[in-house]
Design a protein around this motif. Structure first.
Motif, PDB file in Angstrom:
ATOM      1  N   GLY A 265      50.922  60.744 -45.508  1.00 50.38           N
ATOM      2  CA  GLY A 265      50.413  59.807 -46.494  1.00 50.38           C
ATOM      3  C   GLY A 265      51.330  59.605 -47.685  1.00 50.38           C
ATOM      4  O   GLY A 265      50.939  58.990 -48.667  1.00 50.38           O
ATOM      5  N   GLU A 266      52.570  60.117 -47.604  1.00 53.79           N
ATOM      6  CA  GLU A 266      53.524  59.889 -48.689  1.00 53.79           C
ATOM      7  C   GLU A 266      53.716  58.385 -48.879  1.00 53.79           C
ATOM      8  O   GLU A 266      53.826  57.631 -47.914  1.00 53.79           O
ATOM      9  CB  GLU A 266      54.863  60.541 -48.345  1.00 53.79           C
ATOM     10  N   THR A 267      53.740  57.945 -50.133  1.00 52.95           N
ATOM     11  CA  THR A 267      53.846  56.523 -50.447  1.00 52.95           C
ATOM     12  C   THR A 267      55.145  56.242 -51.185  1.00 52.95           C
ATOM     13  O   THR A 267      55.544  57.004 -52.062  1.00 52.95           O
ATOM     14  CB  THR A 267      52.659  56.073 -51.332  1.00 52.95           C
ATOM     15  N   LYS A 268      55.768  55.140 -50.821  1.00 55.01           N
ATOM     16  CA  LYS A 268      56.983  54.687 -51.487  1.00 55.01           C
ATOM     17  C   LYS A 268      56.757  53.237 -51.888  1.00 55.01           C
ATOM     18  O   LYS A 268      56.298  52.434 -51.071  1.00 55.01           O
ATOM     19  CB  LYS A 268      58.164  54.803 -50.530  1.00 55.01           C
ATOM     20  N   GLU A 269      57.057  52.900 -53.146  1.00 54.70           N
ATOM     21  CA  GLU A 269      56.874  51.534 -53.626  1.00 54.70           C
ATOM     22  C   GLU A 269      58.220  50.944 -54.017  1.00 54.70           C
ATOM     23  O   GLU A 269      58.981  51.566 -54.757  1.00 54.70           O
ATOM     24  CB  GLU A 269      55.933  51.509 -54.823  1.00 54.70           C
ATOM     25  N   LEU A 270      58.481  49.740 -53.514  1.00 59.88           N
ATOM     26  CA  LEU A 270      59.731  49.046 -53.793  1.00 59.88           C
ATOM     27  C   LEU A 270      59.447  47.634 -54.277  1.00 59.88           C
ATOM     28  O   LEU A 270      58.434  47.038 -53.916  1.00 59.88           O
ATOM     29  CB  LEU A 270      60.595  48.946 -52.533  1.00 59.88           C
ATOM     30  N   VAL A 271      60.360  47.116 -55.072  1.00 63.14           N
ATOM     31  CA  VAL A 271      60.403  45.689 -55.374  1.00 63.14           C
ATOM     32  C   VAL A 271      61.721  45.196 -54.815  1.00 63.14           C
ATOM     33  O   VAL A 271      62.776  45.782 -55.068  1.00 63.14           O
ATOM     34  CB  VAL A 271      60.301  45.415 -56.888  1.00 63.14           C
ATOM     35  N   THR A 272      61.647  44.142 -54.034  1.00 63.71           N
ATOM     36  CA  THR A 272      62.823  43.615 -53.364  1.00 63.71           C
ATOM     37  C   THR A 272      62.943  42.125 -53.646  1.00 63.71           C
ATOM     38  O   THR A 272      61.952  41.400 -53.571  1.00 63.71           O
ATOM     39  CB  THR A 272      62.715  43.840 -51.836  1.00 63.71           C
ATOM     40  N   ILE A 273      64.148  41.699 -53.983  1.00 67.72           N
ATOM     41  CA  ILE A 273      64.422  40.270 -54.090  1.00 67.72           C
ATOM     42  C   ILE A 273      65.019  39.854 -52.749  1.00 67.72           C
ATOM     43  O   ILE A 273      66.027  40.405 -52.309  1.00 67.72           O
ATOM     44  CB  ILE A 273      65.391  39.951 -55.251  1.00 67.72           C
ATOM     45  N   VAL A 274      64.349  38.912 -52.084  1.00 65.06           N
ATOM     46  CA  VAL A 274      64.726  38.465 -50.746  1.00 65.06           C
ATOM     47  C   VAL A 274      65.128  36.994 -50.826  1.00 65.06           C
ATOM     48  O   VAL A 274      64.399  36.188 -51.404  1.00 65.06           O
ATOM     49  CB  VAL A 274      63.535  38.623 -49.763  1.00 65.06           C
ATOM     50  N   THR A 275      66.270  36.663 -50.245  1.00 64.00           N
ATOM     51  CA  THR A 275      66.707  35.272 -50.168  1.00 64.00           C
ATOM     52  C   THR A 275      66.825  34.899 -48.695  1.00 64.00           C
ATOM     53  O   THR A 275      67.475  35.602 -47.922  1.00 64.00           O
ATOM     54  CB  THR A 275      68.061  35.064 -50.874  1.00 64.00           C
ATOM     55  N   ILE A 276      66.167  33.799 -48.317  1.00 60.00           N
ATOM     56  CA  ILE A 276      66.141  33.345 -46.923  1.00 60.00           C
ATOM     57  C   ILE A 276      66.792  31.967 -46.845  1.00 60.00           C
ATOM     58  O   ILE A 276      66.397  31.050 -47.576  1.00 60.00           O
ATOM     59  CB  ILE A 276      64.693  33.283 -46.390  1.00 60.00           C
ATOM     60  N   CYS A 277      67.789  31.830 -45.979  1.00 65.93           N
ATOM     61  CA  CYS A 277      68.458  30.550 -45.741  1.00 65.93           C
ATOM     62  C   CYS A 277      68.218  30.129 -44.299  1.00 65.93           C
ATOM     63  O   CYS A 277      68.431  30.931 -43.382  1.00 65.93           O
ATOM     64  CB  CYS A 277      69.962  30.676 -45.985  1.00 65.93           C
ATOM     65  N   PHE A 278      67.770  28.904 -44.103  1.00 68.56           N
ATOM     66  CA  PHE A 278      67.569  28.365 -42.760  1.00 68.56           C
ATOM     67  C   PHE A 278      68.922  28.080 -42.118  1.00 68.56           C
ATOM     68  O   PHE A 278      69.836  27.576 -42.782  1.00 68.56           O
ATOM     69  CB  PHE A 278      66.729  27.079 -42.817  1.00 68.56           C
ATOM     70  N   LEU A 279      69.071  28.397 -40.838  1.00 64.07           N
ATOM     71  CA  LEU A 279      70.313  28.149 -40.099  1.00 64.07           C
ATOM     72  C   LEU A 279      70.053  27.163 -38.965  1.00 64.07           C
ATOM     73  O   LEU A 279      69.141  27.363 -38.164  1.00 64.07           O
ATOM     74  CB  LEU A 279      70.869  29.456 -39.519  1.00 64.07           C
ATOM     75  N   GLU A 280      70.849  26.111 -38.904  1.00 66.61           N
ATOM     76  CA  GLU A 280      70.732  25.093 -37.861  1.00 66.61           C
ATOM     77  C   GLU A 280      71.462  25.536 -36.598  1.00 66.61           C
ATOM     78  O   GLU A 280      72.460  26.254 -36.667  1.00 66.61           O
ATOM     79  CB  GLU A 280      71.368  23.784 -38.352  1.00 66.61           C
ATOM     80  N   SER A 281      70.978  25.072 -35.470  1.00 67.03           N
ATOM     81  CA  SER A 281      71.628  25.353 -34.192  1.00 67.03           C
ATOM     82  C   SER A 281      73.089  24.937 -34.252  1.00 67.03           C
ATOM     83  O   SER A 281      73.430  23.904 -34.823  1.00 67.03           O
ATOM     84  CB  SER A 281      70.927  24.583 -33.071  1.00 67.03           C
ATOM     85  N   GLY A 282      73.956  25.787 -33.697  1.00 67.01           N
ATOM     86  CA  GLY A 282      75.374  25.463 -33.632  1.00 67.01           C
ATOM     87  C   GLY A 282      76.191  25.916 -34.829  1.00 67.01           C
ATOM     88  O   GLY A 282      77.417  25.839 -34.783  1.00 67.01           O
ATOM     89  N   CYS A 283      75.540  26.399 -35.890  1.00 68.90           N
ATOM     90  CA  CYS A 283      76.305  26.830 -37.066  1.00 68.90           C
ATOM     91  C   CYS A 283      77.110  28.091 -36.732  1.00 68.90           C
ATOM     92  O   CYS A 283      76.822  28.801 -35.765  1.00 68.90           O
ATOM     93  CB  CYS A 283      75.392  27.060 -38.268  1.00 68.90           C
ATOM     94  N   ASP A 284      78.141  28.344 -37.506  1.00 67.97           N
ATOM     95  CA  ASP A 284      79.045  29.475 -37.243  1.00 67.97           C
ATOM     96  C   ASP A 284      78.308  30.808 -37.165  1.00 67.97           C
ATOM     97  O   ASP A 284      78.614  31.636 -36.303  1.00 67.97           O
ATOM     98  CB  ASP A 284      80.128  29.557 -38.318  1.00 67.97           C
ATOM     99  N   LYS A 285      77.343  31.035 -38.055  1.00 64.46           N
ATOM    100  CA  LYS A 285      76.639  32.328 -38.076  1.00 64.46           C
ATOM    101  C   LYS A 285      75.818  32.537 -36.804  1.00 64.46           C
ATOM    102  O   LYS A 285      75.775  33.644 -36.272  1.00 64.46           O
ATOM    103  CB  LYS A 285      75.772  32.436 -39.321  1.00 64.46           C
ATOM    104  N   LEU A 286      75.186  31.473 -36.303  1.00 65.46           N
ATOM    105  CA  LEU A 286      74.424  31.610 -35.061  1.00 65.46           C
ATOM    106  C   LEU A 286      75.347  31.749 -33.861  1.00 65.46           C
ATOM    107  O   LEU A 286      75.018  32.465 -32.907  1.00 65.46           O
ATOM    108  CB  LEU A 286      73.458  30.439 -34.876  1.00 65.46           C
ATOM    109  N   GLN A 287      76.493  31.108 -33.890  1.00 71.86           N
ATOM    110  CA  GLN A 287      77.457  31.289 -32.804  1.00 71.86           C
ATOM    111  C   GLN A 287      77.956  32.736 -32.773  1.00 71.86           C
ATOM    112  O   GLN A 287      78.079  33.332 -31.702  1.00 71.86           O
ATOM    113  CB  GLN A 287      78.621  30.313 -32.955  1.00 71.86           C
ATOM    114  N   LYS A 288      78.215  33.303 -33.945  1.00 67.11           N
ATOM    115  CA  LYS A 288      78.646  34.704 -34.024  1.00 67.11           C
ATOM    116  C   LYS A 288      77.542  35.623 -33.491  1.00 67.11           C
ATOM    117  O   LYS A 288      77.806  36.562 -32.743  1.00 67.11           O
ATOM    118  CB  LYS A 288      78.975  35.055 -35.475  1.00 67.11           C
TER     119      LYS A 288
END
Length: 180
Positions: free
Chosen positions: A39-62
C-alpha cells in the motif's frame, strides 16, 4: 500503383487517430501510484506534451523500422509523448523522457515500454469513442491501461501492473489540459 495497405484504415485506426488528435497538447498530470500489497503510495506531478503524428512521417517510419515492419506497411498515425515528472511528497524531480506510439490495425507499436527501453507492442480497443484501453505484455508482466477523455479539458488514466497473475501496482491519473 500504391499499396492498399497504406490507405485502408480499420475502425480502430480511425478511432485511435481521433483520440490522438483530441489528446494533442500540453497536460498537467496528477499521478498517484499504489504499490501492492503493502500500500505504499507515491504522488507525482507530470507535465505531458502530446504531438499527433501523421502516417509516413519520419518518426513513424523510424518506429516501423524498430519493429521490423515491411517497407510496404505504414503505421496509420501515431503520437509522440514527452514528460517531466516531480515527486510531490519529496519535492524533487523524478524523471523525464519521451516515447513514440504508432497504430496499425488494433496494435500500438511503441519505441519503449513502461519498464523497458526496448520496443514493445500493445493491443488496444475502444469500449466507447472517449475511452482507449491498452494491454501490453513483456518480461512476464502485464500492463492494463484505460485512458478516458472527459470533455476537452480533462483526461483520466488508470494503469494496473501485474506479474504471474498478481497485481503489483495501480497508477491513477487526473490530467488537466494546459493548452491545445
Amino acid at each position: 500503383m500504391t499499396s492498399p495497405l497504406k490507405f485502408a484504415q480499420t475502425t480502430e485506426e480511425s478511432q485511435i487517430a481521433e483520440f490522438f488528435q483530441q489528446s494533442a497538447g500540453k497536460w498537467r498530470s496528477q499521478r498517484r501510484y499504489y504499490t501492492l500489497p503493502e500500500g505504499e503510495t507515491k504522488e507525482l506531478v507530470t507535465i505531458v506534451t502530446i504531438c499527433f503524428l501523421e502516417s509516413g512521417c519520419d518518426k513513424l517510419q523510424k518506429l516501423s523500422q524498430m519493429h521490423d515492419l515491411a517497407a510496404s506497411v505504414s503505421l496509420t498515425c501515431g503520437a509522440e509523448v514527452t514528460w517531466e515528472s516531480s515527486d510531490v511528497l519529496k519535492a524533487r524531480r523524478e524523471s523525464q523522457g519521451s516515447t513514440l506510439f504508432g497504430a496499425l490495425e488494433n496494435t500500438l507499436y511503441r519505441d519503449r515500454g513502461f519498464a523497458t527501453s526496448k520496443p514493445v507492442t500493445a493491443k488496444y480497443y475502444f469500449p466507447n469513442p472517449q475511452t482507449l484501453c491498452l494491454r501490453t505484455e513483456y518480461s512476464g508482466s502485464v500492463f492494463e491501461e484505460e485512458l478516458k477523455l472527459v470533455g476537452s479539458k480533462y483526461r483520466t488514466r488508470q494503469t494496473i501492473i501485474s506479474r504471474a497473475g498478481e497485481q503489483l501496482m495501480i497508477g491513477q491519473y487526473l490530467e488537466k489540459r494546459i493548452n491545445s
